[in-house]
Design a protein around this motif. Structure first.
Motif, PDB file in Angstrom:
ATOM      1  N   ILE A   6      18.463  17.195 -12.462  1.00  0.00           N
ATOM      2  CA  ILE A   6      19.688  16.392 -12.468  1.00  0.00           C
ATOM      3  C   ILE A   6      19.305  14.928 -12.345  1.00  0.00           C
ATOM      4  O   ILE A   6      18.487  14.562 -11.500  1.00  0.00           O
ATOM      5  CB  ILE A   6      20.616  16.778 -11.301  1.00  0.00           C
ATOM      6  CG1 ILE A   6      21.012  18.245 -11.399  1.00  0.00           C
ATOM      7  CG2 ILE A   6      21.847  15.877 -11.258  1.00  0.00           C
ATOM      8  CD1 ILE A   6      21.709  18.788 -10.178  1.00  0.00           C
ATOM      9  N   VAL A   7      19.923  14.103 -13.195  1.00  0.00           N
ATOM     10  CA  VAL A   7      19.795  12.649 -13.093  1.00  0.00           C
ATOM     11  C   VAL A   7      21.204  12.151 -12.833  1.00  0.00           C
ATOM     12  O   VAL A   7      22.110  12.395 -13.628  1.00  0.00           O
ATOM     13  CB  VAL A   7      19.248  12.028 -14.403  1.00  0.00           C
ATOM     14  CG1 VAL A   7      19.222  10.513 -14.298  1.00  0.00           C
ATOM     15  CG2 VAL A   7      17.876  12.583 -14.733  1.00  0.00           C
ATOM     16  N   THR A   8      21.406  11.480 -11.687  1.00  0.00           N
ATOM     17  CA  THR A   8      22.764  11.067 -11.347  1.00  0.00           C
ATOM     18  C   THR A   8      22.854   9.605 -10.938  1.00  0.00           C
ATOM     19  O   THR A   8      21.932   9.064 -10.322  1.00  0.00           O
ATOM     20  CB  THR A   8      23.340  11.955 -10.217  1.00  0.00           C
ATOM     21  OG1 THR A   8      24.703  11.591  -9.978  1.00  0.00           O
ATOM     22  CG2 THR A   8      22.568  11.834  -8.932  1.00  0.00           C
ATOM     23  N   ASP A   9      23.971   9.031 -11.298  1.00  0.00           N
ATOM     24  CA  ASP A   9      24.357   7.719 -10.803  1.00  0.00           C
ATOM     25  C   ASP A   9      24.774   7.925  -9.348  1.00  0.00           C
ATOM     26  O   ASP A   9      25.166   9.029  -8.962  1.00  0.00           O
ATOM     27  CB  ASP A   9      25.537   7.205 -11.640  1.00  0.00           C
ATOM     28  CG  ASP A   9      25.950   5.790 -11.303  1.00  0.00           C
ATOM     29  OD1 ASP A   9      25.232   5.116 -10.547  1.00  0.00           O
ATOM     30  OD2 ASP A   9      27.007   5.356 -11.802  1.00  0.00           O
ATOM     31  N   LEU A  10      24.688   6.913  -8.532  1.00  0.00           N
ATOM     32  CA  LEU A  10      25.103   7.069  -7.140  1.00  0.00           C
ATOM     33  C   LEU A  10      26.537   6.630  -6.909  1.00  0.00           C
ATOM     34  O   LEU A  10      27.239   7.212  -6.098  1.00  0.00           O
ATOM     35  CB  LEU A  10      24.153   6.300  -6.218  1.00  0.00           C
ATOM     36  CG  LEU A  10      22.719   6.823  -6.206  1.00  0.00           C
ATOM     37  CD1 LEU A  10      21.843   5.953  -5.324  1.00  0.00           C
ATOM     38  CD2 LEU A  10      22.684   8.273  -5.758  1.00  0.00           C
ATOM     39  N   MET A  11      26.992   5.620  -7.631  1.00  0.00           N
ATOM     40  CA  MET A  11      28.337   5.102  -7.429  1.00  0.00           C
ATOM     41  C   MET A  11      29.240   5.541  -8.577  1.00  0.00           C
ATOM     42  O   MET A  11      29.156   5.004  -9.676  1.00  0.00           O
ATOM     43  CB  MET A  11      28.291   3.584  -7.310  1.00  0.00           C
ATOM     44  CG  MET A  11      27.470   3.124  -6.111  1.00  0.00           C
ATOM     45  SD  MET A  11      27.254   1.354  -6.010  1.00  0.00           S
ATOM     46  CE  MET A  11      28.925   0.807  -5.827  1.00  0.00           C
ATOM     47  N   MET A  12      30.089   6.541  -8.281  1.00  0.00           N
ATOM     48  CA  MET A  12      31.010   7.088  -9.289  1.00  0.00           C
ATOM     49  C   MET A  12      32.351   7.362  -8.630  1.00  0.00           C
ATOM     50  O   MET A  12      32.423   7.552  -7.422  1.00  0.00           O
ATOM     51  CB  MET A  12      30.461   8.397  -9.870  1.00  0.00           C
ATOM     52  CG  MET A  12      29.152   8.268 -10.598  1.00  0.00           C
ATOM     53  SD  MET A  12      28.559   9.853 -11.212  1.00  0.00           S
ATOM     54  CE  MET A  12      28.080  10.680  -9.701  1.00  0.00           C
ATOM     55  N   PRO A  13      33.412   7.431  -9.431  1.00  0.00           N
ATOM     56  CA  PRO A  13      34.724   7.775  -8.869  1.00  0.00           C
ATOM     57  C   PRO A  13      34.786   9.264  -8.510  1.00  0.00           C
ATOM     58  O   PRO A  13      33.913  10.036  -8.905  1.00  0.00           O
ATOM     59  CB  PRO A  13      35.689   7.446 -10.010  1.00  0.00           C
ATOM     60  CG  PRO A  13      34.866   7.579 -11.244  1.00  0.00           C
ATOM     61  CD  PRO A  13      33.473   7.177 -10.855  1.00  0.00           C
ATOM     62  N   ARG A  14      35.819   9.646  -7.812  1.00  0.00           N
ATOM     63  CA  ARG A  14      36.100  11.017  -7.355  1.00  0.00           C
ATOM     64  C   ARG A  14      35.022  11.535  -6.415  1.00  0.00           C
ATOM     65  O   ARG A  14      35.310  11.810  -5.273  1.00  0.00           O
ATOM     66  CB  ARG A  14      36.309  11.995  -8.510  1.00  0.00           C
ATOM     67  CG  ARG A  14      37.510  11.662  -9.353  1.00  0.00           C
ATOM     68  CD  ARG A  14      38.037  12.776 -10.190  1.00  0.00           C
ATOM     69  NE  ARG A  14      37.054  13.459 -11.004  1.00  0.00           N
ATOM     70  CZ  ARG A  14      37.265  14.640 -11.547  1.00  0.00           C
ATOM     71  NH1 ARG A  14      38.389  15.275 -11.372  1.00  0.00           N
ATOM     72  NH2 ARG A  14      36.341  15.200 -12.292  1.00  0.00           N
ATOM     73  N   MET A  15      33.791  11.696  -6.870  1.00  0.00           N
ATOM     74  CA  MET A  15      32.700  12.150  -6.009  1.00  0.00           C
ATOM     75  C   MET A  15      31.441  11.399  -6.405  1.00  0.00           C
ATOM     76  O   MET A  15      30.973  11.508  -7.540  1.00  0.00           O
ATOM     77  CB  MET A  15      32.485  13.655  -6.164  1.00  0.00           C
ATOM     78  CG  MET A  15      31.403  14.198  -5.245  1.00  0.00           C
ATOM     79  SD  MET A  15      31.073  15.951  -5.477  1.00  0.00           S
ATOM     80  CE  MET A  15      32.629  16.662  -5.014  1.00  0.00           C
ATOM     81  N   ASP A  16      30.895  10.627  -5.451  1.00  0.00           N
ATOM     82  CA  ASP A  16      29.709   9.835  -5.778  1.00  0.00           C
ATOM     83  C   ASP A  16      28.449  10.701  -5.825  1.00  0.00           C
ATOM     84  O   ASP A  16      28.481  11.893  -5.520  1.00  0.00           O
ATOM     85  CB  ASP A  16      29.541   8.663  -4.804  1.00  0.00           C
ATOM     86  CG  ASP A  16      29.232   9.083  -3.379  1.00  0.00           C
ATOM     87  OD1 ASP A  16      28.748  10.221  -3.151  1.00  0.00           O
ATOM     88  OD2 ASP A  16      29.465   8.268  -2.473  1.00  0.00           O
ATOM     89  N   GLY A  17      27.346  10.110  -6.214  1.00  0.00           N
ATOM     90  CA  GLY A  17      26.096  10.834  -6.370  1.00  0.00           C
ATOM     91  C   GLY A  17      25.571  11.414  -5.072  1.00  0.00           C
ATOM     92  O   GLY A  17      25.006  12.501  -5.056  1.00  0.00           O
ATOM     93  N   TYR A  18      25.765  10.701  -3.961  1.00  0.00           N
ATOM     94  CA  TYR A  18      25.301  11.206  -2.666  1.00  0.00           C
ATOM     95  C   TYR A  18      26.029  12.505  -2.293  1.00  0.00           C
ATOM     96  O   TYR A  18      25.412  13.487  -1.895  1.00  0.00           O
ATOM     97  CB  TYR A  18      25.523  10.166  -1.561  1.00  0.00           C
ATOM     98  CG  TYR A  18      24.714   8.905  -1.740  1.00  0.00           C
ATOM     99  CD1 TYR A  18      23.336   8.910  -1.555  1.00  0.00           C
ATOM    100  CD2 TYR A  18      25.328   7.713  -2.096  1.00  0.00           C
ATOM    101  CE1 TYR A  18      22.589   7.754  -1.713  1.00  0.00           C
ATOM    102  CE2 TYR A  18      24.594   6.548  -2.254  1.00  0.00           C
ATOM    103  CZ  TYR A  18      23.227   6.574  -2.064  1.00  0.00           C
ATOM    104  OH  TYR A  18      22.488   5.431  -2.228  1.00  0.00           O
ATOM    105  N   ALA A  19      27.353  12.488  -2.412  1.00  0.00           N
ATOM    106  CA  ALA A  19      28.150  13.677  -2.077  1.00  0.00           C
ATOM    107  C   ALA A  19      27.831  14.821  -3.037  1.00  0.00           C
ATOM    108  O   ALA A  19      27.752  15.981  -2.628  1.00  0.00           O
ATOM    109  CB  ALA A  19      29.637  13.345  -2.122  1.00  0.00           C
TER     110      ALA A  19
END
Length: 94
Positions: free
Chosen positions: A72-85
């Motif tokens: 998985i490659v994820t952004d950390l700052m996203m709407p609804r559920m961020d990358g950390y969560a």
């Protein structure tokens, strides 16, 4: 003083376009920015992997529930559920 060789930032991957898709590693790209997703898909597929995409963490969890991936490659700052969560929930349910 010792001289060091430059770091090779390219990766050679043997890619067989005739290989069945199930034989290729699958990477889930999670990012809310459409341009970032396109760029990452281009990079991942150029390396010979199969790219899946999700626009945020909730969509990523839905996709993972239906079809697991290898990375998985994820952004950390996203709407609804961020990358950390998102990563925290994936780790709890792995």
């Amino acid at each position: 003083m010792t001289e060091t060789a430059p770091i090779d930032q390219t990766r050679q991957v043997e890619y067989d376009p005739m290989a069945p898709k199930s034989a290729l590693a699958r990477v889930l790209i999670v990012d809310d920015d459409p341009q970032e997703r396109r760029d990452l898909v281009r990079i991942v597929t150029a390396l010979g992997y199969v790219a899946e995409v999700a626009g945020d963490g909730e969509e990523a969890l839905e996709k993972l529930g239906a079809n697991p991936v290898d990375a998985i490659v994820t952004d950390l700052m996203m709407p609804r559920m961020d990358g950390y969560a998102t990563l925290s929930r994936i780790r709890r349910h792995a």
